[in-house]
Scaffold this motif. Structure first.
Motif, PDB file in Angstrom:
ATOM      1  N   GLY A 194      41.623 103.465   7.743  1.00  0.00           N
ATOM      2  CA  GLY A 194      41.154 102.598   6.691  1.00  0.00           C
ATOM      3  C   GLY A 194      42.100 101.522   6.579  1.00  0.00           C
ATOM      4  O   GLY A 194      41.613 100.240   5.815  1.00  0.00           O
ATOM      5  N   ALA A 195      43.134 101.319   7.431  1.00  0.00           N
ATOM      6  CA  ALA A 195      43.963 100.186   7.346  1.00  0.00           C
ATOM      7  C   ALA A 195      43.388  98.824   7.938  1.00  0.00           C
ATOM      8  O   ALA A 195      42.738  98.737   8.983  1.00  0.00           O
ATOM      9  N   VAL A 196      43.342  97.827   7.089  1.00  0.00           N
ATOM     10  CA  VAL A 196      42.483  96.596   7.304  1.00  0.00           C
ATOM     11  C   VAL A 196      43.664  95.612   8.410  1.00  0.00           C
ATOM     12  O   VAL A 196      44.867  95.621   8.227  1.00  0.00           O
ATOM     13  N   GLN A 197      42.877  95.665   9.689  1.00  0.00           N
ATOM     14  CA  GLN A 197      43.640  94.972  10.688  1.00  0.00           C
ATOM     15  C   GLN A 197      43.669  93.627  10.559  1.00  0.00           C
ATOM     16  O   GLN A 197      44.475  92.645  10.585  1.00  0.00           O
ATOM     17  N   PHE A 198      42.348  92.744  10.207  1.00  0.00           N
ATOM     18  CA  PHE A 198      42.425  91.389  10.030  1.00  0.00           C
ATOM     19  C   PHE A 198      40.805  91.242   9.273  1.00  0.00           C
ATOM     20  O   PHE A 198      40.131  91.961   9.361  1.00  0.00           O
ATOM     21  N   VAL A 199      40.954  90.077   8.544  1.00  0.00           N
ATOM     22  CA  VAL A 199      39.666  89.639   7.622  1.00  0.00           C
ATOM     23  C   VAL A 199      39.251  88.164   8.127  1.00  0.00           C
ATOM     24  O   VAL A 199      39.928  87.258   8.537  1.00  0.00           O
ATOM     25  N   ARG A 200      37.939  88.120   8.071  1.00  0.00           N
ATOM     26  CA  ARG A 200      37.099  86.807   8.199  1.00  0.00           C
ATOM     27  C   ARG A 200      36.458  86.401   7.041  1.00  0.00           C
ATOM     28  O   ARG A 200      35.644  87.339   6.459  1.00  0.00           O
ATOM     29  N   GLU A 201      36.435  85.120   6.540  1.00  0.00           N
ATOM     30  CA  GLU A 201      35.540  84.936   5.365  1.00  0.00           C
ATOM     31  C   GLU A 201      34.837  83.825   5.425  1.00  0.00           C
ATOM     32  O   GLU A 201      34.941  82.844   6.385  1.00  0.00           O
ATOM     33  N   ASP A 202      33.628  83.654   4.760  1.00  0.00           N
ATOM     34  CA  ASP A 202      32.577  82.792   4.688  1.00  0.00           C
ATOM     35  C   ASP A 202      31.927  82.655   3.699  1.00  0.00           C
ATOM     36  O   ASP A 202      31.921  83.658   2.934  1.00  0.00           O
ATOM     37  N   VAL A 203      31.293  81.485   3.130  1.00  0.00           N
ATOM     38  CA  VAL A 203      30.374  81.578   2.097  1.00  0.00           C
ATOM     39  C   VAL A 203      28.983  82.383   2.119  1.00  0.00           C
ATOM     40  O   VAL A 203      28.428  82.600   1.362  1.00  0.00           O
ATOM     41  N   GLY A 204      28.840  82.519   3.722  1.00  0.00           N
ATOM     42  CA  GLY A 204      27.718  83.412   4.068  1.00  0.00           C
ATOM     43  C   GLY A 204      28.159  84.519   4.616  1.00  0.00           C
ATOM     44  O   GLY A 204      29.046  84.798   5.362  1.00  0.00           O
ATOM     45  N   ARG A 205      27.626  85.663   3.963  1.00  0.00           N
ATOM     46  CA  ARG A 205      28.059  87.102   4.455  1.00  0.00           C
ATOM     47  C   ARG A 205      27.719  87.484   6.011  1.00  0.00           C
ATOM     48  O   ARG A 205      28.607  87.976   6.620  1.00  0.00           O
ATOM     49  N   HIS A 206      26.682  86.795   6.589  1.00  0.00           N
ATOM     50  CA  HIS A 206      26.520  86.697   8.079  1.00  0.00           C
ATOM     51  C   HIS A 206      27.433  86.015   8.785  1.00  0.00           C
ATOM     52  O   HIS A 206      27.967  86.419   9.841  1.00  0.00           O
ATOM     53  N   ASN A 207      27.680  85.082   8.367  1.00  0.00           N
ATOM     54  CA  ASN A 207      28.774  84.280   9.107  1.00  0.00           C
ATOM     55  C   ASN A 207      30.199  84.828   8.921  1.00  0.00           C
ATOM     56  O   ASN A 207      30.630  84.730  10.181  1.00  0.00           O
ATOM     57  N   ALA A 208      30.487  85.472   7.880  1.00  0.00           N
ATOM     58  CA  ALA A 208      31.885  86.222   8.025  1.00  0.00           C
ATOM     59  C   ALA A 208      31.793  87.539   9.083  1.00  0.00           C
ATOM     60  O   ALA A 208      32.711  87.530   9.746  1.00  0.00           O
ATOM     61  N   LEU A 209      30.702  88.199   9.070  1.00  0.00           N
ATOM     62  CA  LEU A 209      30.647  89.273   9.907  1.00  0.00           C
ATOM     63  C   LEU A 209      30.388  88.890  11.423  1.00  0.00           C
ATOM     64  O   LEU A 209      31.174  89.255  12.262  1.00  0.00           O
ATOM     65  N   ASP A 210      29.785  87.627  11.690  1.00  0.00           N
ATOM     66  CA  ASP A 210      29.711  86.986  13.108  1.00  0.00           C
ATOM     67  C   ASP A 210      31.169  86.734  13.415  1.00  0.00           C
ATOM     68  O   ASP A 210      31.744  86.846  14.750  1.00  0.00           O
ATOM     69  N   LYS A 211      32.075  85.900  12.558  1.00  0.00           N
ATOM     70  CA  LYS A 211      33.414  85.529  12.618  1.00  0.00           C
ATOM     71  C   LYS A 211      34.335  86.779  13.314  1.00  0.00           C
ATOM     72  O   LYS A 211      34.949  86.862  13.979  1.00  0.00           O
ATOM     73  N   LEU A 212      34.029  87.879  12.458  1.00  0.00           N
ATOM     74  CA  LEU A 212      34.761  88.987  12.881  1.00  0.00           C
ATOM     75  C   LEU A 212      34.340  89.418  14.001  1.00  0.00           C
ATOM     76  O   LEU A 212      35.284  90.035  14.888  1.00  0.00           O
ATOM     77  N   ILE A 213      33.084  89.734  14.268  1.00  0.00           N
ATOM     78  CA  ILE A 213      32.551  90.195  15.868  1.00  0.00           C
ATOM     79  C   ILE A 213      33.084  89.216  16.800  1.00  0.00           C
ATOM     80  O   ILE A 213      33.523  89.906  17.871  1.00  0.00           O
ATOM     81  N   GLY A 214      33.164  87.994  16.590  1.00  0.00           N
ATOM     82  CA  GLY A 214      33.700  86.895  17.618  1.00  0.00           C
ATOM     83  C   GLY A 214      35.262  87.420  17.779  1.00  0.00           C
ATOM     84  O   GLY A 214      35.548  87.345  19.180  1.00  0.00           O
ATOM     85  N   ALA A 245      27.085  95.267  18.195  1.00  0.00           N
ATOM     86  CA  ALA A 245      28.448  95.067  18.801  1.00  0.00           C
ATOM     87  C   ALA A 245      28.982  96.359  19.082  1.00  0.00           C
ATOM     88  O   ALA A 245      30.053  96.171  19.642  1.00  0.00           O
ATOM     89  N   GLY A 246      28.314  97.270  18.856  1.00  0.00           N
ATOM     90  CA  GLY A 246      28.516  98.760  19.343  1.00  0.00           C
ATOM     91  C   GLY A 246      29.740  99.238  18.472  1.00  0.00           C
ATOM     92  O   GLY A 246      30.132 100.591  18.682  1.00  0.00           O
ATOM     93  N   ILE A 247      29.707  98.810  17.272  1.00  0.00           N
ATOM     94  CA  ILE A 247      30.513  99.289  16.192  1.00  0.00           C
ATOM     95  C   ILE A 247      29.997 100.500  15.336  1.00  0.00           C
ATOM     96  O   ILE A 247      28.858 100.437  14.983  1.00  0.00           O
ATOM     97  N   GLY A 248      30.602 101.475  15.118  1.00  0.00           N
ATOM     98  CA  GLY A 248      30.016 102.945  14.849  1.00  0.00           C
ATOM     99  C   GLY A 248      29.934 102.942  13.005  1.00  0.00           C
ATOM    100  O   GLY A 248      29.167 104.023  12.657  1.00  0.00           O
TER     101      GLY A 248
END
Length: 292
Positions: A194-214, A245-248
């Motif tokens: 559960g330890a957070v490694q890094f975070v990406r933020e955006d006004v759009g939830r899909h954009n934030a997730l895309d940034k994280l996947i990138g 992205a293969g994330i479980g």
């Protein structure tokens, strides 16, 4: 893969300070407030415009790679050969008068060069879909394209319920843009404890997730060694992008949709919703969350 990126100019900071009038218990205050920025971002592949998104001008290198992967435009980071960020004034189309002065809004273009194989596939997809009614999803122009099967199986993992609690607590503490503006979503990559490694933020939830996947793909991280926590509902697209992205495991602070649950079940993705404090609701593959 070489992906140089310019630093956004001051006009494209993630937030701006603006004068506002605040009303509290009948009192009027004139103060400055921090407001999140959003700008139109065009994604252009080998000279062909594919999509325009409204996004926060942060971590655009990660956004370009994550969007390209999650939308199936490329198959791996190596398929993205080059990246260039261009700034432009939206002259004549987005001129706004603020305090008696005209201001030209600024847009961004992400010029991406991908392998010939991926480009030909994108061209064929666009040719096949040409002329059909759009459904409003990213780069999607038909109903058949709106609900797509996940391209790969999600990693099989097990986590303790306490890991989901820790992830959400640590994510809340690392949302700099949200804390300053109240207008941003966040996606976090979390270790299995559960330890957070890094975070990406955006006004759009899909954009934030895309940034994280990138970021995950760019760093070559093991997708079986962690999970994603998001500050939004678990829509179909959020589930689709995570599983592709293969994330479980995807833990969301709000509710899923029925389509999202069915997609998670089929893809082998653990889906947790309403993950707040020490509470969570498991909608798919609950047997992989221990200590319930």
């Amino acid at each position: 893969m070489q992906m140089p990126i310019d630093v956004p100019p001051p006009a494209l900071e993630s937030s701006v300070r603006l004068p506002v009038t605040r009303l509290r218990a009948g009192l009027v205050e004139r103060v400055e407030d921090r407001v999140a920025e959003e700008v139109p971002v065009a994604l252009v592949y080998n000279g062909i415009s594919h999509a325009v998104m409204l996004a926060s001008p942060l971590d655009l290198e990660d956004f370009a790679l994550g969007f390209s992967l999650s939308e199936g435009i490329i198959d791996s980071p190596d398929d993205l050969l080059d990246f260039e960020l261009q700034h432009s004034d939206l002259t004549g189309t987005r001129s706004m008068v603020v305090d008696g002065q005209a201001r030209e809004e600024v847009g961004l273009t992400l010029d991406l060069r991908v392998t010939l194989r991926c480009f030909m596939r994108l061209k064929e997809r666009r040719r096949t879909l040409a002329g059909r009614t759009g459904c409003g999803l990213c780069g999607t122009e038909s109903l058949a394209e709106a609900v797509r099967p996940v391209r790969r199986e999600a990693a099989v993992l097990e986590v303790k319920a306490a890991a989901l609690t820790r992830a959400m607590q640590e994510l809340a503490a690392q949302q700099d843009l949200q804390r300053g503006t109240g207008a941003a979503h966040a996606a976090a990559w979390c270790a299995l404890d559960g330890a957070v490694q890094f975070v990406r933020e955006d006004v759009g939830r899909h954009n934030a997730l895309d940034k994280l996947i990138g970021r995950i793909a760019r760093d070559g991280l093991d997708v079986g060694a962690g999970f994603v926590a998001v500050t939004s509902r678990a829509s179909y697209e959020m589930v689709y992008k995570t599983a592709s992205a293969g994330i479980g495991l995807l833990a969301a602070i709000s509710a899923p949709t029925g389509l999202a649950v069915r997609t998670a079940q089929a893809a082998g993705l653990v889906l947790a919703g309403f993950t707040r404090g020490d509470h969570t609701t498991l909608y798919a593959h609950a047997e992989r969350v221990l200590g319930r």
